[in-house]
Design an enzyme around this catalytic site. Structure first.
Site, PDB file in Angstrom:
ATOM      1  NE  ARG A  15      31.345  36.093  57.257  1.00  0.00           N
ATOM      2  CZ  ARG A  15      30.179  36.040  56.630  1.00  0.00           C
ATOM      3  NH1 ARG A  15      29.851  34.956  55.954  1.00  0.00           N
ATOM      4  NH2 ARG A  15      29.354  37.060  56.662  1.00  0.00           N
ATOM      5  CB  SER A 378      72.146  46.956  20.340  1.00  0.00           C
ATOM      6  OG  SER A 378      71.244  46.675  19.305  1.00  0.00           O
TER       7      SER A 378
END
Ligand code: UD1
Ligand code: CA
Length: 430
Positions: A15, A378
């Site tokens: 199942r 950055s």
């Protein structure tokens, strides 16, 4: 420890509709079978796991995580059923606790209750409004007489609301006497372990029913059962950690692995997922962050941060959309939009927005080592392998391909050009 444990895990689990064996499906990061083995190890040094379907795969999986577990391969063609599973199992202690591999929610309290006393058989019993699916426990004059499987019940027996929860603690001599005597003369043509009850009663043995909670003894048979069991397990895990002092905002939205641990003052905001054996100390994990197998100490992560396996963050700030993998960060700030993989970064260093460690060349992974007080501007790409010594400034937009020495400014930019009035020539003036 004078008790043996037998874990029944030979069933097929049709199942579940999966190529993965049923008992290897996970609940809160640990397979159902491992939940059972962990409980067994708390009470026994003689643990036997009964296997048949995909036995080799399950045995290998167990042997990768545990030592000293015994295996018994059921002859399920010849002897199907829970009684068939017990045929040939040898236990070394005077009592054996028989568990199911698909009952991950059983608590130690319930197991301890089942192993107490001196009855020949302790059996787990639940009373249900809807008993369907379970073996019914026939009780007469307050004494257990037998267990009748649903498919073998006569209509009156079907009404019985006292059912067999499927876990037993049985004296060794009971197993030795009755398991070989089991037959399969029943609706399913199976050897029922439950038939030992009737046989024992007939010979005047003592059967002690132990009332247990339905929730704990629910077998997991389908993906739906698995999801329900997970919800219950999550409630337990989070309740325990909140009692231990972890703060959680909207705990229903938080997921915590059964292997995760916390120390000191920790705050988990809504939507946080703590996976694997993560260890979190005095830290704040903000909304929708994911932590996997990581050590996080005196740090904050997120919102929407991701800390992946083998990372170690100490005194560190990780902001939104920052991913850290297999990296050690001590006293670092990485506030926004970065990928830090296979790196170590030391105190006082700042990782700017959009910084990427280019750790993979398509074949191999390489390390990035960044010292103290490094300012990474950055949109920098750090092409590994790379070492940046202490006290370095890397200008925004730099592609760093060579090591940097203390005190240096590193920049790689093409000089900026300015063309006067270009905009107006191109678009015209308003
Ligand atoms: C069994 C009980 C039933 C009880 C129920 C509780 C029997 C005959 N019936 O029913 O009275 O109410 O549990 O959940 O015992 N297994 C094997 N080999 C097999 C068959 C099963 O190892 O050949 C294992 C399964 O993997 C599982 C456990 O035994 O872990 C129980 O099997 P399952 O089929 O779920 O039991 P039920 O028939 O539902
Ligand atoms: Ca069955």
């Amino acid at each position: 420890m004078s008790i043996s444990v037998v874990i029944l895990a030979a069933g097929q689990g049709t199942r579940m509709k999966s190529t993965t064996p049923k008992v290897l499906h996970e609940i809160s990061g640990k397979s159902m079978l491992f939940h059972a083995i962990d409980a067994a190890e708390k009470i026994s040094d003689d643990i036997t796991v009964v296997l048949y379907h995909q036995a080799e795969r399950i045995q290998k999986e167990i042997e990768n995580h545990y030592t000293g577990i015994h295996f018994h391969i059921q002859d399920a063609e010849k002897y199907p059923g829970t009684g068939g599973a017990m045929k040939g199992v040898v236990v070394s202690h005077t009592k054996a606790l028989i568990l199911n591999g698909d009952m991950p929610l059983v608590t130690m309290d319930a197991l301890n209750a089942l192993t107490q006393g001196d009855a020949d058989i302790n059996m787990s019993v639940i009373t249900l409004d809807n008993p369907s699916g379970y073996g019914r426990v026939v009780i007469f004059n307050g004494k257990v007489q037998e267990i009748v499987e649903e498919k073998d019940c006569i209509p009156a027996q079907k009404e019985i609301q006292t059912v067999n929860a499927g876990v037993y603690c049985v004296k060794k001599e009971i197993l030795e006497r009755y398991i070989p005597a089991l037959n399969n003369y029943n609706a399913q043509k199976e050897y029922y372990l439950t038939d030992i009850i009737k046989m024992a009663v007939e010979e005047g043995k003592t059967i002690h029913p132990v009332m247990v909670e339905e929730e704990e003894f629910k077998g997991v048979n389908s993906k739906l059962d698995l999801a329900h069991a997970e919800e219950i397990m999550q409630k337990r895990i989070k309740t325990a950690w909140m009692k231990a002092g972890v703060s959680m905002r909207l705990p229903d939205t938080i997921y915590i692995d059964t292997r995760a641990t916390f120390e000191g003052e920790c705050l988990l905001e809504n939507g946080v997922s703590i996976q694997g054996a993560s260890h979190i100390i005095n830290s704040h994990i903000k909304t929708h962050s994911v932590v996997e197998d990581a050590h996080i100490e005196n740090s904050d992560v997120g919102p929407m941060g991701r800390v992946r396996p083998h990372s170690r963050l100490v005194n560190t700030h990780i902001g939104n959309f920052v991913e850290v993998k297999k990296s050690t960060l001590t006293g670092v700030k990485a506030g926004h939009l970065a990928y830090i993989g296979d790196a170590s970064i030391d105190e006082g260093s700042n990782i700017g927005a959009g910084v990427i460690t280019c750790n993979y060349d398509g074949k191999n992974k390489f390390k990035t080592v960044i010292g103290k007080n490094v300012f990474v501007g950055s949109d920098t790409q750090l092409v590994a392998p790379l070492t940046i010594e202490d006290d370095v400034i890397i200008a925004a937009g730099t592609t760093v391909t060579k090591n940097a020495m203390s005190g240096e400014l590193i920049l790689s930019r093409t000089p900026q050009k300015s063309i006067k009035n270009f905009f107006y020539k191109f678009f015209g003036k308003a």
